[in-house]
Design a protein around this motif. Structure first.
Motif, PDB file in Angstrom:
ATOM      1  N   GLY A  92     -22.378  79.334 -16.837  1.00  0.00           N
ATOM      2  CA  GLY A  92     -23.372  78.382 -17.287  1.00  0.00           C
ATOM      3  C   GLY A  92     -23.239  77.061 -16.565  1.00  0.00           C
ATOM      4  N   TYR A 123     -24.202  75.438 -11.786  1.00  0.00           N
ATOM      5  CA  TYR A 123     -23.989  76.676 -12.542  1.00  0.00           C
ATOM      6  C   TYR A 123     -22.673  77.294 -12.093  1.00  0.00           C
ATOM      7  N   PHE A 175     -17.153  83.232 -18.898  1.00  0.00           N
ATOM      8  CA  PHE A 175     -18.332  82.451 -19.294  1.00  0.00           C
ATOM      9  C   PHE A 175     -19.026  81.938 -18.044  1.00  0.00           C
ATOM     10  N   THR A 226     -21.992  73.634 -16.456  1.00  0.00           N
ATOM     11  CA  THR A 226     -20.859  73.064 -17.189  1.00  0.00           C
ATOM     12  C   THR A 226     -21.201  71.772 -17.921  1.00  0.00           C
ATOM     13  N   SER A 256     -22.679  74.869 -22.823  1.00  0.00           N
ATOM     14  CA  SER A 256     -21.337  74.977 -22.250  1.00  0.00           C
ATOM     15  C   SER A 256     -20.346  74.131 -23.026  1.00  0.00           C
ATOM     16  N   GLN A 302     -28.731  77.641 -25.484  1.00  0.00           N
ATOM     17  CA  GLN A 302     -28.654  78.471 -24.281  1.00  0.00           C
ATOM     18  C   GLN A 302     -30.007  78.736 -23.633  1.00  0.00           C
TER      19      GLN A 302
END
Length: 285
Positions: free
Chosen positions: A162, A195, A160, A164, A169, A262
């Motif tokens: 992204g 990220y 994954f 956090t 996330s 997202q």
């Protein structure tokens, strides 16, 4: 230096340093994320030789670097990839061998629901692309299907990426930790922003513990030096999951919440990708 990337939309699905001008089989991996995923082989559930592990399911092939390494370790690899072009290019341009367990070019949910008798010692779940993940593969029900597809001592690696601290996330983390009884997560390398690229290692039955790597784990190619470095230093990059608050989770039928959450991450990812390669690389996007 020469390099080769596999790109889909504004995501890089993998890359190799083409140092020897065409020796794709021995080219070095640009990213260590895929090597981090190989830690499923070091899960200390059966023996220090890992001889009990013989089968793997790859959900989301990408450039196939994890699949290549598992194949070299004589693991029976089954690939599920929704995009036939990704599978074709991985085989043609990234030296991914024909999977001994078969290749299924379809949605992973359909595969998991149909192939209910198959069991795997480890599953690599890496479907991140375009700055987001397909929400249908991050629901409680999907992870339940994955749990059923594991052997009693099996391990799943879930990739994954992204921010956090984002809502997206937190939804993903809460869903993963609510789906499996035991999880650990590790960051991939250094970072200069919030990220992160993370790999979760989860088991439905027992704590996740890794054995010490053996010389044979490093493989002669590709990337033996990077593999040795990752295998010996990954625990220093472990994420503390004790601080993750379990909240809302993603269910079949409620995927839209994750899809909407997202959107901000997609823009952030696109900006990061613009700094990785020159704009000319993205001209066809």
């Amino acid at each position: 230096m020469r390099f080769r990337y596999l790109r889909a939309d504004h995501s890089l699905l993998g890359g190799l340093w083409d140092i020897d001008a065409g020796s794709v089989e021995t080219a070095e991996s640009i990213y260590s994320t895929f090597i981090l995923q190989e830690l499923v082989r070091l899960a200390d559930s059966t023996s220090h030789e890992a001889s009990g592990y013989k089968s793997a399911l790859i959900i989301g092939l990408g450039a196939g670097l994890s699949a290549r390494a598992l194949h070299q370790h004589q693991v029976e690899v089954t690939i599920v990839e929704i995009d036939p072009v990704v599978y074709d290019f991985a085989r043609r341009y990234f030296a991914v061998p024909k999977p001994t367990g078969g290749a299924f070019l379809e949605d992973a949910r359909a595969f998991l629901r149909r192939e209910t008798e198959r069991r795997y010692d480890y599953i690599v779940h890496d479907v991140f692309t375009g700055g987001s993940v397909p929400a249908s593969l991050f629901t409680i029900e999907c992870f339940q299907d994955i749990s059923r597809a594991l052997t009693p001592t099996g391990i799943v690696a879930i990739n994954f990426a992204g921010n956090t601290s984002s809502v997206a996330s937190q939804l993903v983390f809460s869903t993963i930790l609510s789906s499996f009884h035991h999880c650990r997560a590790f960051e991939d390398g250094a970072h200069t922003t919030d990220y992160r690229n993370l790999v979760f290692f989860c088991s439905p039955s027992s704590p996740v513990v890794f054995r010490q790597p053996l010389p044979s784990d490093y493989l002669p190619f590709p990337s033996p030096l990077m593999r040795e470095k990752v295998f010996n230093e990954f625990e220093s990059a472990e994420m503390d999951l004790s601080g993750v608050k379990l909240g809302s989770v993603v269910h079949d039928g409620s995927e839209r919440e994750l899809e909407e959450a997202q959107r901000a991450g997609v823009k952030e990812h696109w900006e990061l990708m613009n700094g990785v390669l020159p704009l000319e690389t993205w001209a066809m996007y």
